[in-house]
Structures are given as C-alpha cells and as structure tokens.
Design a protein around this motif. Sequence first.
Motif, PDB file in Angstrom:
ATOM      1  N   ASP A 177       9.137  16.039   5.477  1.00  0.00           N
ATOM      2  CA  ASP A 177       7.895  16.317   6.215  1.00  0.00           C
ATOM      3  C   ASP A 177       6.455  16.092   5.222  1.00  0.00           C
ATOM      4  N   LYS A 178       6.438  16.761   4.361  1.00  0.00           N
ATOM      5  CA  LYS A 178       5.248  16.744   3.467  1.00  0.00           C
ATOM      6  C   LYS A 178       4.886  15.293   2.809  1.00  0.00           C
ATOM      7  N   TRP A 179       5.801  14.607   2.605  1.00  0.00           N
ATOM      8  CA  TRP A 179       5.844  13.332   1.871  1.00  0.00           C
ATOM      9  C   TRP A 179       5.278  12.388   3.010  1.00  0.00           C
ATOM     10  N   LEU A 180       5.790  12.613   4.373  1.00  0.00           N
ATOM     11  CA  LEU A 180       5.510  11.658   5.407  1.00  0.00           C
ATOM     12  C   LEU A 180       4.126  11.933   5.998  1.00  0.00           C
ATOM     13  N   ASN A 181       3.652  12.976   5.662  1.00  0.00           N
ATOM     14  CA  ASN A 181       2.174  13.306   6.236  1.00  0.00           C
ATOM     15  C   ASN A 181       1.299  12.294   6.125  1.00  0.00           C
ATOM     16  N   PRO A 182       0.628  11.577   7.259  1.00  0.00           N
ATOM     17  CA  PRO A 182      -0.504  10.801   6.849  1.00  0.00           C
ATOM     18  C   PRO A 182      -1.598  11.005   5.916  1.00  0.00           C
ATOM     19  N   GLU A 183      -1.514  12.301   5.635  1.00  0.00           N
ATOM     20  CA  GLU A 183      -2.686  12.861   4.948  1.00  0.00           C
ATOM     21  C   GLU A 183      -2.236  13.163   3.403  1.00  0.00           C
ATOM     22  N   ASN A 184      -1.005  12.928   3.334  1.00  0.00           N
ATOM     23  CA  ASN A 184      -0.420  12.870   1.895  1.00  0.00           C
ATOM     24  C   ASN A 184      -1.018  12.063   0.712  1.00  0.00           C
ATOM     25  N   TYR A 185      -2.025  12.503  -0.223  1.00  0.00           N
ATOM     26  CA  TYR A 185      -2.741  11.476  -0.896  1.00  0.00           C
ATOM     27  C   TYR A 185      -1.810  10.765  -1.773  1.00  0.00           C
ATOM     28  N   ALA A 186      -0.549  11.337  -2.409  1.00  0.00           N
ATOM     29  CA  ALA A 186       0.228  10.597  -3.163  1.00  0.00           C
ATOM     30  C   ALA A 186       0.821   9.306  -2.423  1.00  0.00           C
ATOM     31  N   LEU A 187       1.343   9.765  -1.179  1.00  0.00           N
ATOM     32  CA  LEU A 187       1.973   8.542  -0.455  1.00  0.00           C
ATOM     33  C   LEU A 187       0.727   7.413  -0.258  1.00  0.00           C
ATOM     34  N   GLN A 188      -0.367   7.866   0.126  1.00  0.00           N
ATOM     35  CA  GLN A 188      -1.459   6.827   0.465  1.00  0.00           C
ATOM     36  C   GLN A 188      -1.699   5.993  -0.723  1.00  0.00           C
ATOM     37  N   GLU A 189      -1.739   6.809  -1.974  1.00  0.00           N
ATOM     38  CA  GLU A 189      -2.045   6.210  -3.442  1.00  0.00           C
ATOM     39  C   GLU A 189      -0.769   5.135  -3.458  1.00  0.00           C
ATOM     40  N   ALA A 190       0.463   5.384  -3.396  1.00  0.00           N
ATOM     41  CA  ALA A 190       1.533   4.426  -3.421  1.00  0.00           C
ATOM     42  C   ALA A 190       1.475   3.490  -2.652  1.00  0.00           C
ATOM     43  N   ILE A 191       0.889   3.457  -1.291  1.00  0.00           N
ATOM     44  CA  ILE A 191       0.961   2.593  -0.248  1.00  0.00           C
ATOM     45  C   ILE A 191      -0.127   1.386  -0.939  1.00  0.00           C
ATOM     46  N   GLN A 192      -1.411   2.036  -1.403  1.00  0.00           N
ATOM     47  CA  GLN A 192      -2.292   1.066  -1.659  1.00  0.00           C
ATOM     48  C   GLN A 192      -1.978   0.537  -2.883  1.00  0.00           C
ATOM     49  N   LYS A 193      -1.367   0.992  -3.917  1.00  0.00           N
ATOM     50  CA  LYS A 193      -0.820   0.342  -5.066  1.00  0.00           C
ATOM     51  C   LYS A 193       0.140  -0.826  -4.565  1.00  0.00           C
ATOM     52  N   THR A 194       1.006  -0.775  -3.708  1.00  0.00           N
ATOM     53  CA  THR A 194       2.102  -1.589  -3.399  1.00  0.00           C
ATOM     54  C   THR A 194       1.297  -2.997  -2.770  1.00  0.00           C
TER      55      THR A 194
ATOM     56  N   PHE B 235       4.334  -5.635  -0.786  1.00  0.00           N
ATOM     57  CA  PHE B 235       4.611  -5.914   0.555  1.00  0.00           C
ATOM     58  C   PHE B 235       3.487  -5.467   1.520  1.00  0.00           C
ATOM     59  N   SER B 236       3.523  -5.939   2.501  1.00  0.00           N
ATOM     60  CA  SER B 236       2.070  -5.729   3.349  1.00  0.00           C
ATOM     61  C   SER B 236       1.874  -4.424   3.901  1.00  0.00           C
ATOM     62  N   ARG B 237       0.688  -4.078   4.121  1.00  0.00           N
ATOM     63  CA  ARG B 237       0.432  -2.771   4.765  1.00  0.00           C
ATOM     64  C   ARG B 237       1.165  -2.167   5.934  1.00  0.00           C
ATOM     65  N   GLN B 238       1.276  -3.450   6.695  1.00  0.00           N
ATOM     66  CA  GLN B 238       1.594  -3.331   8.184  1.00  0.00           C
ATOM     67  C   GLN B 238       3.323  -3.259   8.250  1.00  0.00           C
ATOM     68  N   ASP B 239       4.083  -3.821   7.096  1.00  0.00           N
ATOM     69  CA  ASP B 239       5.308  -3.745   7.184  1.00  0.00           C
ATOM     70  C   ASP B 239       5.740  -2.340   6.528  1.00  0.00           C
ATOM     71  N   ILE B 240       4.946  -1.686   5.803  1.00  0.00           N
ATOM     72  CA  ILE B 240       4.928  -0.391   5.243  1.00  0.00           C
ATOM     73  C   ILE B 240       4.946   0.493   6.112  1.00  0.00           C
TER      74      ILE B 240
END
Length: 351
Positions: free
Chosen positions: A16-33, A39-44
């Motif tokens: 739950d914590k990881w999937l939270n759209p406001e999770n900074y660590a996840l958003q940082e991982a998305i941006q690096k990817t 991978f594209s942001r849309q697919d992620i």
Amino acid sequence: MSWLRKHTECVREAADKWLNPENYALQEAIQKTVDEGLFSRQDIELQLSVLRENNQNNEIEQWVNRSGLTDQQHAKGKKVLCLHAGNLPLVGFQTALGTILSGADYNGKLSRKDPYLLGSFLDEISKAGLDQHIQYTTDLSDFKGLQADKVIFAGSEQSVPDVKAKVTDLNAAKDEAEYIIRTAKFSIAYLNDWNESVKQELVEAMLRYGGKGCRSVAVVVVDFGLEMVKEELEDSIKQFWKSNPQHLKPAPDLRYQYAYNEAIQRKQLWLEDFLIQESEELPETEFTVHWVQGGEEKVRQLKTQFGKKVQSVYTVSKGTSGIKTEELAKAQRPNLWWKPDGVDLVEELIS
C-alpha cells in the motif's frame, strides 16, 4: 496474532505504501526509468494501476488462501535466488512478492533493464519488519556462496544451461537446489465471439509492451479468415499506436516476410512495423501475429504443437471444453496469483 496473519498484513501494508502515488521513492524510480529510456511512463503507469487494483481487491490475501500457505506450511528458513527478467516494466514483481509472501529469504538479481521500479518496492518491504532476509543487486556475482535452496529464473530455453553454469560457478545455489524455470514465450487468443470490445481487447493483448511478454498474444484462432476483419483491425491498430506511440517501433526485417507472403499468396495485414499473417507456424519473429482459422480442436492442436512455449489461452466467452483459459481482457492485467508456466509460485516454494 498468528505468524501468517501478521506476515500478510505487513506485506499488504508495505505494498500500500509503495503504490501510493505520493510515494517519493516510487516517483523517483519512475522518473529514472523514463529518463534512461528503459520504459515509457505510460506503460509504467499502466502496470502500477493494475497492481493498485490487485491490491485494492485484496489479492494478496486471496493468493495466500489459494496457495495453501499456513502457519505450519511455509518457506521460512529457505533461501530463494530470483533471477529477474527485464522485458516489461515490473515483470519481476510477482516473483518477488510471491517469494516474500512464502516466508523465504529473498535474494533478487534485478535486470539492468528494470532496476529501479522493483528496487523501490524491495526497499519498502525491507522496512516492514518482516522476519526474513531481503537482498537485491544487479550483479549475480554478489550472491557468491549464497547456497540457495531454490532458484527462480525467467528466460529462453537456450540460456538455461549458461545460467545454471554461472550459478554453479558462484556456488550461489546448493547442488540439490530446485530450479523453477520459466520459458513460456507467448499466448493464444481463441475468439469465439467478435465485436468492438473484443477487437479492442485483442489489439491491446497483441501490442501492449511491444508484444514482448509471455502473456502477449502471438496466435489468434478464430472461425473466419483475416480478410473479413482486415480493414477494421488496421484502423484499431493505428488508433492504438496513436494513443501509445511508444509501441510504434521499426522492424525492417518484416519487409522480407511481407514479400514472401505476397509471393506465396498468403493473406496478411502489413503495417510496416507490424504484421498479421495467416499461418499455423510457430511464432518466432517479433511484431508478428499468426492468424489461424479454426475452432476448439485447432486450439488444442496448436497448444500441443507449441508445447511449453505457450503461456495462456484467452477467450472472451465460456465454452472452450477441455482447455484451461483466461479472460482476454486480463491478458495484460493479470491477477496477482496468475500462474507463469502453470505454476503457483507460493505453492511451489512451500512444497
């Protein structure tokens, strides 16, 4: 509170914590990817939306119940080495989650093609207070001397000997370690119905993630020829590409297959970067789907013919006797407990 109940709740809360759209660590991982062009942001975001829905539907708890995991039946104390693929964003998530759910110590070799997203989940899990070891890296040599009890590997059949040799050289697994090897390559769609909704589901099942997943449709079995729906399929595919330009990638070698098909007068739909052809051959070329006219007996025949290379058979309505099927709409949106190569990972780890 029992071990299993506490364990399941901890895993669920971490997810739950990881999937939270406001999770900074996840958003940082998305941006690096995205920044590194992995991978594209849309697919992620699509993958994450599916996982959020899975989690909201209590699928972690349902997977526990389905697998037979109990306070007495678990994998606590076992070391599991997971060698993750990187062909799709978060393709290794289910394997990591299943291993952790089982209670085993998780040791993950992440793909350099997808190191950040799964890594951010594992970082969150590591903070959950679970009584098991969590370790990950992108370098297999970091697991030298691990002596794992089980090894999970996803890849081609040709690479299996080399992988086993590398693991053996590193003494990363015990001599008697069990290898859970996933080698399925593609899925089949059996369309016993046809309408606008089915067409859209089929297009996504064929094209999402560039058709590179084992759940991606590479063979379509239907009771009419390609010519009957050629124009509307072309329109739908172009519309999908318009909405998902990341999947429109050049595949120049298809020109030769197109020319060959023309020479032998094989029916086909060629869009330069994607080809659908009437053929019962084994699908081996990327960006190519084989269209087969037939019914249930043809599906059974092809499934037997292609063997372990087939992951799933999808349908849109019930009635396919003697064949285990899944919903076409779930092709790129599977439940957490779906069985790669027909194996429930948690059930396998606790056996």
